[in-house]
Design a protein around this motif. Structure first.
Motif, PDB file in Angstrom:
ATOM      1  N   PRO A 260       8.842 -10.979  -1.342  1.00 11.68           N
ATOM      2  CA  PRO A 260       8.893 -12.107  -0.391  1.00 11.68           C
ATOM      3  C   PRO A 260       8.076 -11.891   0.875  1.00 11.68           C
ATOM      4  CG  PRO A 260      11.074 -11.619  -1.255  1.00 11.68           C
ATOM      5  CD  PRO A 260      10.183 -10.507  -1.730  1.00 11.68           C
ATOM      6  N   ASP A 261       7.890 -10.656   1.272  1.00  7.72           N
ATOM      7  CA  ASP A 261       7.162 -10.372   2.506  1.00  7.72           C
ATOM      8  C   ASP A 261       5.684 -10.074   2.271  1.00  7.72           C
ATOM      9  OD1 ASP A 261       9.505 -10.638   4.027  1.00  7.72           O
ATOM     10  OD2 ASP A 261      10.061  -8.545   3.676  1.00  7.72           O
ATOM     11  N   ALA A 262       5.192 -10.314   1.058  1.00  4.34           N
ATOM     12  CA  ALA A 262       3.776 -10.056   0.764  1.00  4.34           C
ATOM     13  C   ALA A 262       2.901 -10.956   1.624  1.00  4.34           C
ATOM     14  CB  ALA A 262       3.488 -10.302  -0.715  1.00  4.34           C
TER      15      ALA A 262
ATOM     16  N   THR B 253      -4.643 -12.305  -1.435  1.00  3.68           N
ATOM     17  CA  THR B 253      -3.655 -11.232  -1.455  1.00  3.68           C
ATOM     18  C   THR B 253      -2.574 -11.527  -2.484  1.00  3.68           C
ATOM     19  OG1 THR B 253      -2.446 -12.317   0.344  1.00  3.68           O
ATOM     20  CG2 THR B 253      -4.051 -10.624   0.958  1.00  3.68           C
ATOM     21  N   GLY B 254      -2.974 -12.143  -3.588  1.00  3.64           N
ATOM     22  CA  GLY B 254      -2.017 -12.571  -4.601  1.00  3.64           C
ATOM     23  C   GLY B 254      -1.585 -11.482  -5.556  1.00  3.64           C
TER      24      GLY B 254
ATOM     25  N   ARG C 263      -6.515  -6.604  -9.027  1.00  4.20           N
ATOM     26  CA  ARG C 263      -5.560  -5.497  -9.181  1.00  4.20           C
ATOM     27  C   ARG C 263      -4.142  -6.056  -9.149  1.00  4.20           C
ATOM     28  NH1 ARG C 263      -4.209  -0.823  -4.669  1.00  4.20           N
ATOM     29  NH2 ARG C 263      -2.165  -0.279  -5.534  1.00  4.20           N
ATOM     30  N   HIS C 264      -3.337  -5.664 -10.108  1.00  2.19           N
ATOM     31  CA  HIS C 264      -1.946  -6.085 -10.199  1.00  2.19           C
ATOM     32  C   HIS C 264      -1.049  -4.875  -9.942  1.00  2.19           C
ATOM     33  CE1 HIS C 264       1.613  -8.240 -11.659  1.00  2.19           C
ATOM     34  NE2 HIS C 264       1.919  -7.147 -12.340  1.00  2.19           N
TER      35      HIS C 264
ATOM     36  N   ALA D 255     -12.241   0.753  -6.405  1.00  2.00           N
ATOM     37  CA  ALA D 255     -10.890   0.221  -6.599  1.00  2.00           C
ATOM     38  C   ALA D 255     -10.440  -0.570  -5.378  1.00  2.00           C
ATOM     39  CB  ALA D 255      -9.916   1.353  -6.883  1.00  2.00           C
ATOM     40  N   ARG D 256      -9.680  -1.632  -5.605  1.00  2.00           N
ATOM     41  CA  ARG D 256      -9.089  -2.385  -4.502  1.00  2.00           C
ATOM     42  C   ARG D 256      -8.015  -1.547  -3.837  1.00  2.00           C
ATOM     43  NH1 ARG D 256      -9.517  -8.028  -3.964  1.00  2.00           N
ATOM     44  NH2 ARG D 256      -7.525  -7.920  -2.867  1.00  2.00           N
ATOM     45  N   ALA D 257      -7.901  -1.653  -2.513  1.00  2.00           N
ATOM     46  CA  ALA D 257      -6.907  -0.888  -1.773  1.00  2.00           C
ATOM     47  C   ALA D 257      -5.504  -1.448  -1.947  1.00  2.00           C
ATOM     48  CB  ALA D 257      -7.276  -0.848  -0.294  1.00  2.00           C
ATOM     49  N   GLU D 258      -5.403  -2.747  -2.295  1.00  2.88           N
ATOM     50  CA  GLU D 258      -4.096  -3.385  -2.449  1.00  2.88           C
ATOM     51  C   GLU D 258      -4.188  -4.450  -3.533  1.00  2.88           C
ATOM     52  OE1 GLU D 258      -4.551  -6.873   0.969  1.00  2.88           O
ATOM     53  OE2 GLU D 258      -3.245  -5.159   1.356  1.00  2.88           O
TER      54      GLU D 258
END
Length: 241
Positions: free
Chosen positions: A47-49, A71-72, A126-127, A153-156
């Motif tokens: 919820p806080d993403a 940022t999904g 990235r998941h 690579a993505r950081a997040e």
């Protein structure tokens, strides 16, 4: 003997441009819908993403491409193969177990619409803690998938979509045009949408984090079905009004 249809991707794109979409400019709308849906899916378990979408036209990327960062929830390698490379696969929402009215668009068709203005689409996604995946699709129907090397690579979690413009579509990628379209299609979205560092959202929208449910409840009210509208609001924590 049963046979499998062969799909001419260029023919499908031509069909979309002449019969489904009124103008190539809808590519911005479809990219925004995909980004917001991915954020909605991630927030269902986090919820806080963060909820951010950033668009960088060629003037900002400096390499002639347009990029959309979100940022999904991102996609796994298996989802990339299944959802980005199968024409007619309607949505990643069902794969993630969410009801359809939580979301704005249809992921596969939405991304396909980008071929109205681009010859090449690149997706870096990235998941969770899964590896970063690179997908590249071309308008002639080819695609390639590979895992990103460690230094790429993505950081997040999240996704970056990069469009390589068609030669006859440059007018749809200019900074003023992209900014105007982002404001047109994104001003009421429940996330922070920016072109570069410029905000395009107008402020908090009149719904919580479930715009589809809010709109459906309003429609049920207008159709004289208040009981169904009240039930929907109760299920999603939406206040009356």
């Amino acid at each position: 003997m049963d046979r499998t249809f062969q799909v001419d991707l260029r023919g499908v794109v031509d069909l979309l441009s002449h019969h489904l979409y009124g103008s190539p400019r809808v590519y911005v709308r479809e990219l925004l819908q995909n980004a917001v849906d991915a954020i909605t899916a991630r927030r269902a378990t986090e919820p806080d993403a963060p909820g951010r979408v950033r668009i960088e036209p060629p003037e900002l990327t400096g390499d002639g491409t347009l990029r959309v960062h979100d940022t999904g929830v991102g996609l796994t390698e298996a989802q990339v193969h299944e959802l980005l490379a199968t024409i007619g696969r309607s949505s990643k929402r069902d794969e993630l177990g969410f009801s359809r009215h939580e979301f704005l668009g249809q992921f596969g068709i939405g991304l396909l619409s980008c071929f109205l203005v681009a010859d090449e689409i690149r997706v870096v996604t990235r998941h969770g803690d899964e590896p970063t995946v690179h997908w590249t699709g071309w308008s002639d129907g080819r695609y390639a998938v590979e895992l990103a090397p460690a230094d790429q690579a993505r950081a997040e979690p999240g996704t970056t979509v990069t469009l390589v413009p068609r030669r006859d579509a440059d007018q749809w990628f200019g900074l003023p045009t992209v900014t105007e379209l982002a404001r047109l299609y994104g001003s009421l979205l429940p996330v922070d949408v920016r072109v570069g560092d410029t905000p395009t959202t107008a402020g908090p929208p009149p719904w919580p984090t479930t715009p589809g449910a809010w709109l459906l409840a309003r429609a049920l009210d207008e159709l004289g079905r208040p009981a169904e509208a009240a039930k929907l609001r109760a299920e999603h924590g939406i206040e009356e009004g």
